[in-house]
Enzyme design. Structure first.
Site, PDB file in Angstrom:
ATOM      1  N   GLU A 228       0.847  -1.196   0.000  1.00 35.37           N
ATOM      2  CA  GLU A 228       0.000   0.000   0.000  1.00 35.37           C
ATOM      3  C   GLU A 228       0.879   1.240   0.000  1.00 35.37           C
ATOM      4  O   GLU A 228       1.962   1.234   0.592  1.00 35.37           O
ATOM      5  CB  GLU A 228      -0.866   0.020   1.259  1.00 35.37           C
ATOM      6  CG  GLU A 228      -1.820  -1.149   1.368  1.00 35.37           C
ATOM      7  CD  GLU A 228      -2.752  -0.988   2.559  1.00 35.37           C
ATOM      8  OE1 GLU A 228      -3.863  -0.496   2.374  1.00 35.37           O
ATOM      9  OE2 GLU A 228      -2.348  -1.337   3.675  1.00 35.37           O
ATOM     10  N   HIS A 252      -6.817 -11.157   5.302  1.00 38.51           N
ATOM     11  CA  HIS A 252      -6.722 -10.946   3.850  1.00 38.51           C
ATOM     12  C   HIS A 252      -5.668 -11.836   3.162  1.00 38.51           C
ATOM     13  O   HIS A 252      -5.952 -12.488   2.163  1.00 38.51           O
ATOM     14  CB  HIS A 252      -6.405  -9.489   3.548  1.00 38.51           C
ATOM     15  CG  HIS A 252      -7.325  -8.515   4.213  1.00 38.51           C
ATOM     16  ND1 HIS A 252      -8.646  -8.789   4.452  1.00 38.51           N
ATOM     17  CD2 HIS A 252      -7.118  -7.256   4.688  1.00 38.51           C
ATOM     18  CE1 HIS A 252      -9.211  -7.746   5.048  1.00 38.51           C
ATOM     19  NE2 HIS A 252      -8.308  -6.808   5.203  1.00 38.51           N
TER      20      HIS A 252
END
Ligand code: BG6
Length: 501
Positions: A228, A252
């Site tokens: 990210e 995730h």
């Protein structure tokens, strides 16, 4: 799976606990708007915001409307081009209940809102701080709101984070299962709402080609990355007590691992799919403390740059302790102890403030035998990768070696690819549309079962325990791809991370 051919979901009363929070306005309401636009909500669906702040249904609707308009202007999210007529249709369904989550009177008020028009069906969506999950569940049970004996369904949606370690996840599961059945529980992992994640199963199991090489005879190792560019934004307090491992891995990244590594399910139903997923996550080898330390790298970003833009270090972010040791980057090596994957390492990494946003799975194949090219530069061909890109450039690509045209025998890396945007019209979506629709229709395939969650924490617990004994948190500059130690995790195995982007 196109929802366009689907019927509207059955009517129900959808209670949104934490109605004034970020999740409701940023994701749930835009998703409900998209579902309503696509004709997938019953005209008798009622959406009731529940929160402690006194407000009317009109206030609630007006606040959500203001946000939807704002995100259109600012380009945030994906519910672009708000259609006022469509919004008005959705706004008519909205209602609001002021109430303290801990007060039994709140639940009596909710009970009065469940009626025959909606066949007594109700969904309780816990979009609250996690400390309320057990409290709300217990009170729903005590108030008789989870009793399905009159015929209507009663379901509870539980958001992330589900526990902070194995013991707390087990305790939360036990608490939920005391007042409702597993079939009533919808544990959310928003990664399962992503088309590209759902597509992993379809690609693997509807193309015979893949199964022929999807094993340790042909695959050298697997890399799963969620990089990210954002920092911790406004979530400093939450993040500082959570860290990258808890925030991203047992949920995730393990969902991605399960999709890649699970055995073919006997059917595409909730029980079969979730059974295989739980099995493969349960087969992750529990490391000893020493091995957990050896097979993990923690990092924390310091001040850096994105292009020319200066970025603050993690410790300078709001609500983060100035001497915080919380990791904003983690890289792990895990092994899956079953026949298909014996000897194939799975390397996982995730980090904030990295150079690019890129969530991808890179499957690295064993190299071709190269003896025949001994005299040429082909002596060491690069390994082939299959890259499954989850976001932002959704698609799948094979890296192949090809001969560069010309009299010389020179090889070059080329790509064989499929980009979603070239084949499908991707309508803007939040990722929550499918999840909400599936909950309304009672399909649990894309929700986590208790054993899946607990197996995930069981695999992560050795890292938490080892880190509690000490070890280094390496620094990296914001805008870079994690600390050097993260690269060494692979170079010591004579491998390297697939380039990001
Ligand atoms: C959330 C994490 O669950 O997932 C966030 O709490 C993270 O820290 C986010 O940024 C990533 O989701 P996505 O869909 O942007 O990959």
């Amino acid at each position: 799976m196109t929802k366009q051919t689907l019927a509207a979901a059955p009517p129900c009363t959808l209670f949104l606990f934490g109605a004034n929070g970020d999740l409701v306005k940023r994701l749930l309401m835009p998703a409900l708007y998209n579902l309503s636009r696509d004709g997938l909500l019953d005209r008798n669906l009622r959406i009731v915001g529940v929160d402690h702040n006194p407000a009317s249904a009109e206030d609630f609707a007006a606040r959500l409307h203001a946000f939807m308009v704002e995100r259109d202007k600012g380009g945030e999210g994906s519910a672009k081009c708000l259609d006022e007529k469509l919004w008005a249709r959705l706004a008519k369904r909205l209602d609001y209940q002021t109430g303290d989550f801990l007060d039994p009177a709140t639940y009596q008020a909710l009970a009065r809102r469940i009626d025959k028009t909606r066949h007594g069906n109700a969904i309780f969506y816990l979009a609250t701080s996690p400390r309320f999950f057990p409290e709300v569940a217990q009170r729903l049970g005590q108030a008789g709101l989870l009793d399905e004996s009159a015929g209507g369904f009663r379901r509870v949606v539980v958001e992330k984070p589900f526990g902070t370690d194995l013991a707390s996840a087990e305790a939360l599961n036990a608490c939920l299962l005391k007042v409702m059945g597993e079939r009533q529980i919808y544990r959310i992992d928003h990664y399962l709402g992503k088309e590209t994640v759902q597509n992993i199963l379809v690609s693997r199991f509807s193309n015979g080609l893949f199964e022929s090489f999807w094993n340790n005879h042909y695959i050298d190792h697997v890399q799963i990355t969620a990089a990210e560019t954002v920092g911790v934004e406004t979530r400093g307090a939450f993040y500082d007590s959570t860290g990258a491992l808890r925030d991203m891995v047992p949920n995730h990244l393990f969902q991605l691992l399960a999709m890649v590594a699970m055995e073919p399910p006997a059917a595409f139903g909730a029980d079969a799919v979730r059974g295989e997923k739980a099995k493969v996550v349960g087969a992750i080898r529990p490391w000893s403390a020493k091995m957990a330390q050896k097979n993990s790298v923690r990092g924390q970003y310091r001040a850096g740059k994105q292009g020319r833009k200066p970025l603050p270090g993690y410790r300078q972010e709001p609500n983060v302790a100035p001497d915080s040791q919380t990791e904003t980057y983690v890289a792990l090596k895990v092994m899956i102890d079953n026949w298909r994957w014996a000897g194939v390492p799975f390397y996982l990494r995730t980090g904030k403030r990295m150079s690019v946003r890129d969530t991808e799975i890179a499957i690295c194949f064993k190299p071709a035998p190269y003896a025949q090219f001994r005299e040429s530069e082909l002596e060491r061909p690069k390994p082939n990768y299959l890259k499954i890109q989850i976001q932002p450039n959704e698609g799948m690509w094979f890296d192949l070696q090809a001969k560069r045209p010309g009299p010389e025998l020179v090889m070059e890396n080329v790509e064989l690819g499929f980009a979603y945007k070239d084949f499908f019209k991707m309508t803007p979506a939040t990722g929550y549309e499918t999840l909400i629709y599936d909950c309304l229709t009672g399909d649990q395939t894309l929700f986590q079962r208790a054993d899946n969650i607990e197996n995930g924490w069981r695999a992560v617990q050795p890292f938490l325990d080892a880190w509690a004994q000490g070890g280094e948190v390496h620094e990296y500059s914001a805008g870079e791809d994690g600390p050097e130690a993260g690269n060494e995790l692979l170079t010591r195995d004579k491998r390297e991370w697939h380039r990001l982007g």
